[in-house]
Design a protein around this motif. Sequence first.
Motif, PDB file in Angstrom:
ATOM      1  N   VAL A 160       0.845  -1.192   0.000  1.00 36.45           N
ATOM      2  CA  VAL A 160       0.000   0.000   0.000  1.00 36.45           C
ATOM      3  C   VAL A 160       0.883   1.245   0.000  1.00 36.45           C
ATOM      4  O   VAL A 160       2.039   1.218   0.411  1.00 36.45           O
ATOM      5  N   ARG A 161       0.305   2.324  -0.469  1.00 33.61           N
ATOM      6  CA  ARG A 161       0.951   3.632  -0.479  1.00 33.61           C
ATOM      7  C   ARG A 161       0.142   4.566   0.418  1.00 33.61           C
ATOM      8  O   ARG A 161      -1.055   4.326   0.653  1.00 33.61           O
TER       9      ARG A 161
ATOM     10  N   ASP B 159      -1.350   7.328  -0.029  1.00 31.64           N
ATOM     11  CA  ASP B 159      -2.589   7.866  -0.605  1.00 31.64           C
ATOM     12  C   ASP B 159      -3.653   6.786  -0.849  1.00 31.64           C
ATOM     13  O   ASP B 159      -4.762   7.091  -1.283  1.00 31.64           O
ATOM     14  N   ASP B 160      -3.340   5.539  -0.507  1.00 28.41           N
ATOM     15  CA  ASP B 160      -4.303   4.440  -0.636  1.00 28.41           C
ATOM     16  C   ASP B 160      -5.257   4.344   0.551  1.00 28.41           C
ATOM     17  O   ASP B 160      -6.109   3.459   0.588  1.00 28.41           O
ATOM     18  N   TRP B 161      -5.131   5.230   1.527  1.00 29.40           N
ATOM     19  CA  TRP B 161      -5.891   5.042   2.766  1.00 29.40           C
ATOM     20  C   TRP B 161      -7.396   4.863   2.571  1.00 29.40           C
ATOM     21  O   TRP B 161      -7.992   4.062   3.298  1.00 29.40           O
TER      22      TRP B 161
ATOM     23  N   ALA C 241      -8.932   3.255   0.214  1.00 31.99           N
ATOM     24  CA  ALA C 241      -9.114   1.864  -0.206  1.00 31.99           C
ATOM     25  C   ALA C 241      -8.760   0.903   0.931  1.00 31.99           C
ATOM     26  O   ALA C 241      -9.388  -0.158   1.062  1.00 31.99           O
ATOM     27  N   VAL C 242      -7.771   1.261   1.755  1.00 30.01           N
ATOM     28  CA  VAL C 242      -7.429   0.452   2.931  1.00 30.01           C
ATOM     29  C   VAL C 242      -8.652   0.368   3.842  1.00 30.01           C
ATOM     30  O   VAL C 242      -9.038  -0.708   4.302  1.00 30.01           O
TER      31      VAL C 242
ATOM     32  N   ALA D   8      -2.171   3.405   6.606  1.00 36.64           N
ATOM     33  CA  ALA D   8      -1.575   3.280   5.265  1.00 36.64           C
ATOM     34  C   ALA D   8      -0.101   3.668   5.266  1.00 36.64           C
ATOM     35  O   ALA D   8       0.694   3.079   4.530  1.00 36.64           O
TER      36      ALA D   8
ATOM     37  N   GLY E 128       2.845   0.807   4.993  1.00 34.78           N
ATOM     38  CA  GLY E 128       3.014   1.076   3.572  1.00 34.78           C
ATOM     39  C   GLY E 128       4.377   0.734   3.024  1.00 34.78           C
ATOM     40  O   GLY E 128       5.233   0.171   3.707  1.00 34.78           O
TER      41      GLY E 128
ATOM     42  N   GLU F 105      -4.594  -5.862  -6.625  1.00 37.26           N
ATOM     43  CA  GLU F 105      -5.496  -5.067  -7.459  1.00 37.26           C
ATOM     44  C   GLU F 105      -5.987  -5.930  -8.609  1.00 37.26           C
ATOM     45  O   GLU F 105      -5.196  -6.546  -9.320  1.00 37.26           O
TER      46      GLU F 105
ATOM     47  N   TRP G 295      -9.646  -3.394  -5.401  1.00 32.98           N
ATOM     48  CA  TRP G 295      -8.834  -4.233  -4.531  1.00 32.98           C
ATOM     49  C   TRP G 295      -9.559  -5.540  -4.269  1.00 32.98           C
ATOM     50  O   TRP G 295     -10.690  -5.553  -3.788  1.00 32.98           O
TER      51      TRP G 295
ATOM     52  N   CYS H 224      -6.056  -8.654   0.572  1.00 37.28           N
ATOM     53  CA  CYS H 224      -4.882  -8.103   1.246  1.00 37.28           C
ATOM     54  C   CYS H 224      -4.423  -9.016   2.368  1.00 37.28           C
ATOM     55  O   CYS H 224      -5.132  -9.931   2.779  1.00 37.28           O
TER      56      CYS H 224
END
Length: 187
Positions: free
Chosen positions: A14-15, A17-19, A21-22, A58, A62, A74, A80, A83
Motif C-alpha cells: 500500500v501507499r 494515498d491508498d488510505w 481503499a485500505v 496506510a 506502507g 489489485e 482491490w 490483502c
Amino acid sequence: MSTSTSDDYKVRAVRPDDWPAVKELRLDALRDPLAPVAFFETYEEAAAHPDAFWQERAIGSGENSESARQIVAEAPDGSWAGCLTVLVEEPGTKDWTGHLVERRQGHVVGVFVRPEHRGNGLIQALFDAGVEWAWQQRVERVRLFVHVDNGRAQGAYRKAGFLPSGLTVSFAKEGPESELEFVLERP
C-alpha cells in the motif's frame, strides 16, 4: 468463482494515498460471515475510526515501512481484491497474547480475499509477496494465528506452506475459544 488467475492481479504494498481503499477493504472484510472468528474488531468499531486512523495505517504499513507491510491485490479493473499484512515482531517484546517473542519473526494478520476473487491462486500470490518482504526484513520465521473453527483459512494457510506449531492460545482474553499458531520457517 472468478475466471481470473492470480497472474491477472497486481500485487503490491500500500501507499500513503491508498488510505481510502485500505479503509474500504477492511470494512468489507469485517462484513464477511467469518469475520467474528477471523478479526479482533467489529465492523462498527472499525467504521468509527476517523480518517486520520486510516491515513496512519496506510503510512505505518506502507511501502516505506520496515516494521509492517500491507500487501494488496489489485484486480484488472483497479479494484482491490484482497490483502494481508505482515508485522515484524522483535525478540524481547510481548505479542498480542502476552507471550514473550523469542526471535525476530514476521506475523501475518488481516488476511482477506473478496469472495468473488477466491479460488484462483490469489491468496498464494499475497502470501508469496508478504513472506518475501518478511525474509528481506531478516526474520527467522513467519507466523499467523487462525481460529480453530476457521477451516477455510486453515486450508489456505497450509496450501501456502504454513504448518501448525502446536501452540494454541485463547482467541479472547476472557473466553474459551482458541487460536492455532501456524508457522513457516525460513528456508
